[in-house]
Write an enzyme that holds these catalytic residues in place. Structure first.
Site, mmCIF file in Angstrom:
data_model
loop_
_atom_site.group_PDB
_atom_site.id
_atom_site.type_symbol
_atom_site.label_atom_id
_atom_site.label_comp_id
_atom_site.label_asym_id
_atom_site.label_seq_id
_atom_site.Cartn_x
_atom_site.Cartn_y
_atom_site.Cartn_z
ATOM 1 N N ASP A 63 -14.319 10.228 -14.848
ATOM 2 C CA ASP A 63 -12.894 10.058 -15.138
ATOM 3 C C ASP A 63 -12.175 10.744 -13.991
ATOM 4 O O ASP A 63 -12.196 11.963 -13.866
ATOM 5 C CB ASP A 63 -12.544 10.716 -16.472
ATOM 6 C CG ASP A 63 -11.052 10.656 -16.779
ATOM 7 O OD1 ASP A 63 -10.265 10.359 -15.854
ATOM 8 O OD2 ASP A 63 -10.682 10.927 -17.931
ATOM 9 N N TYR A 156 4.407 4.601 -13.390
ATOM 10 C CA TYR A 156 3.556 3.915 -12.401
ATOM 11 C C TYR A 156 4.240 3.928 -11.035
ATOM 12 O O TYR A 156 3.608 4.192 -10.008
ATOM 13 C CB TYR A 156 3.290 2.484 -12.870
ATOM 14 C CG TYR A 156 2.300 1.706 -12.019
ATOM 15 C CD1 TYR A 156 0.935 1.766 -12.279
ATOM 16 C CD2 TYR A 156 2.734 0.884 -10.979
ATOM 17 C CE1 TYR A 156 0.021 1.028 -11.510
ATOM 18 C CE2 TYR A 156 1.831 0.145 -10.216
ATOM 19 C CZ TYR A 156 0.480 0.221 -10.487
ATOM 20 O OH TYR A 156 -0.406 -0.518 -9.722
HETATM 21 P P1 NAD Z 1 -8.628 -3.235 -13.250
HETATM 22 O O1 NAD Z 1 -8.149 -2.744 -14.556
HETATM 23 O O2 NAD Z 1 -9.265 -4.583 -13.190
HETATM 24 O O3 NAD Z 1 -9.619 -2.171 -12.573
HETATM 25 C C1 NAD Z 1 -9.336 -0.800 -12.591
HETATM 26 C C2 NAD Z 1 -10.628 -0.018 -12.774
HETATM 27 O O4 NAD Z 1 -10.299 1.391 -12.810
HETATM 28 C C3 NAD Z 1 -11.338 -0.340 -14.093
HETATM 29 O O5 NAD Z 1 -12.700 -0.606 -13.870
HETATM 30 C C4 NAD Z 1 -11.145 0.923 -14.932
HETATM 31 O O6 NAD Z 1 -12.220 1.169 -15.833
HETATM 32 C C5 NAD Z 1 -11.055 1.993 -13.855
HETATM 33 N N1 NAD Z 1 -10.407 3.210 -14.358
HETATM 34 C C6 NAD Z 1 -9.329 3.305 -15.178
HETATM 35 N N2 NAD Z 1 -9.057 4.575 -15.450
HETATM 36 C C7 NAD Z 1 -9.990 5.321 -14.799
HETATM 37 C C8 NAD Z 1 -10.244 6.707 -14.703
HETATM 38 N N3 NAD Z 1 -9.503 7.608 -15.369
HETATM 39 N N4 NAD Z 1 -11.288 7.132 -13.940
HETATM 40 C C9 NAD Z 1 -12.055 6.224 -13.287
HETATM 41 N N5 NAD Z 1 -11.875 4.900 -13.361
HETATM 42 C C10 NAD Z 1 -10.850 4.453 -14.104
HETATM 43 O O7 NAD Z 1 -7.350 -3.194 -12.305
HETATM 44 P P2 NAD Z 1 -7.135 -3.536 -10.745
HETATM 45 O O8 NAD Z 1 -5.935 -4.378 -10.691
HETATM 46 O O9 NAD Z 1 -8.379 -3.970 -10.108
HETATM 47 O O10 NAD Z 1 -6.706 -2.074 -10.228
HETATM 48 C C11 NAD Z 1 -7.252 -1.463 -9.077
HETATM 49 C C12 NAD Z 1 -6.147 -0.752 -8.317
HETATM 50 O O11 NAD Z 1 -5.243 -1.721 -7.780
HETATM 51 C C13 NAD Z 1 -5.302 0.192 -9.165
HETATM 52 O O12 NAD Z 1 -5.082 1.392 -8.475
HETATM 53 C C14 NAD Z 1 -4.005 -0.568 -9.335
HETATM 54 O O13 NAD Z 1 -2.911 0.294 -9.564
HETATM 55 C C15 NAD Z 1 -3.928 -1.290 -8.022
HETATM 56 N N6 NAD Z 1 -3.022 -2.444 -8.024
HETATM 57 C C16 NAD Z 1 -3.286 -3.532 -8.812
HETATM 58 C C17 NAD Z 1 -2.388 -4.601 -8.808
HETATM 59 C C18 NAD Z 1 -2.614 -5.835 -9.655
HETATM 60 O O14 NAD Z 1 -1.705 -6.663 -9.774
HETATM 61 N N7 NAD Z 1 -3.780 -6.005 -10.253
HETATM 62 C C19 NAD Z 1 -1.260 -4.558 -7.991
HETATM 63 C C20 NAD Z 1 -1.025 -3.440 -7.216
HETATM 64 C C21 NAD Z 1 -1.916 -2.400 -7.226
#
Ligand code: NAD
Length: 252
Positions: A63, A156
């Site tokens: 985590d 966020y």
């Molecule tokens: P996702 O939910 O598919 O993947 C995120 C991963 O992070 C998951 O596997 C989850 O289990 C893990 N996670 C969550 N909390 C955690 C913790 N406390 N410790 C360790 N792991 C943890 O989402 P995603 O879209 O792939 O997100 C990845 C990154 O991209 C994030 O930082 C998100 O803010 C960023 N992001 C995503 C988007 C979008 O539209 N999807 C846009 C901008 C930025």
């Protein structure tokens, strides 16, 4: 020649979405991977697929918002691979789009804990290692919500602005030491990030007021390609940059 052959890469949040795509692409490019996530089953699954294709990969649950977990993760990675060349701070969670007056203490602490404290903990530990090695790459997965005020809720938005500040400060203060630190600011990407979100009606309607200008969402692979560029020697002169990948959403 593969772009990051034999580089040791630690990826947080590697069990889903963008982190998973980065893991798969980096494996193809010859990296030695340490995958971490709060959901261990998911990284085990990703690691199994990578191993089946001949990749070198290991995984460790953490985590990212807990300092002790981060310290154990870094120790485990070093014990396994002896060094770390690239850190991808990808783990992150979405908020419920709440405006400032509706943000509970619990939600604030959770979002800031995962999206900002986590990368702070990993960066603080890794910079010491990179300084000794005289080399190292940090890639922070931020968001266009770190550059604007209307793409998410207050918590966020603040967390991603903070992550961009973390990126720039590290890049500047350690410039010339062999370390480079950059951020990627994705726009909308098809992942599981919205899975458990119950939107605050007011915040969601404010966010949606600008969403009409949003082009089609990107794919996790779009972001992984950019991360590969930032991890490779091809981006040697890029440091402290925030690379926007949003299909033009913030260009409007
Ligand atoms: P996702 O939910 O598919 O993947 C995120 C991963 O992070 C998951 O596997 C989850 O289990 C893990 N996670 C969550 N909390 C955690 C913790 N406390 N410790 C360790 N792991 C943890 O989402 P995603 O879209 O792939 O997100 C990845 C990154 O991209 C994030 O930082 C998100 O803010 C960023 N992001 C995503 C988007 C979008 O539209 N999807 C846009 C901008 C930025």
């Amino acid at each position: 020649m593969k772009a990051i052959a034999n580089k040791v890469v630690l990826i947080t949040g590697a069990g889903s979405g963008i982190g998973k795509s980065i893991a798969e692409l980096f494996a193809k490019q010859g990296a030695h991977l340490m995958l971490s996530d709060i959901r261990y089953n998911n990284i085990e699954e990703v690691a199994k697929e990578i191993k089946n294709k001949g990749g070198l990969v290991s995984c460790y649950p953490a985590d990212i918002s807990k300092l002790q977990d981060v310290e154990s993760l870094i120790d485990y990675t070093l014990s396994k691979y002896k060094s770390i060349d690239v850190l991808v701070n990808n783990a992150g969670i979405m908020d419920d789009f709440a405006p400032v007056e509706d943000v509970s203490d619990e939600s604030w602490e959770k979002i800031i804990g995962v999206n900002l404290n986590g990368p702070f903990f990993t960066c603080r530990a890794i910079v010491k290692i990179f300084k000794e090695q005289k080399s190292g790459v940090i890639i922070n997965i931020a968001s266009i919500a770190g550059l604007t005020g209307g793409r998410a809720g207050l918590a966020y938005t603040v967390s991603k602005h903070g992550l961009i500040g973390l990126t720039k400060s590290i890049a500047y203060q350690y410039a010339g030491t062999g370390l480079k630190c950059n951020a990627i600011a994705p726009g909308g990407v098809e992942t599981n990030i919205m899975h458990d979100v119950e939107p605050n009606p007011f915040g969601y309607s404010r966010m949606n007021a600008g969403a009409g200008n949003m082009p089609e969402a990107g794919t996790p692979d779009d972001i992984a390609e950019l991360a590969l560029f930032l991890a490779s020697a091809k981006s040697g002169f890029i440091n402290g940059a925030v690379m926007v990948a949003d299909g033009g959403w913030t260009a409007y």
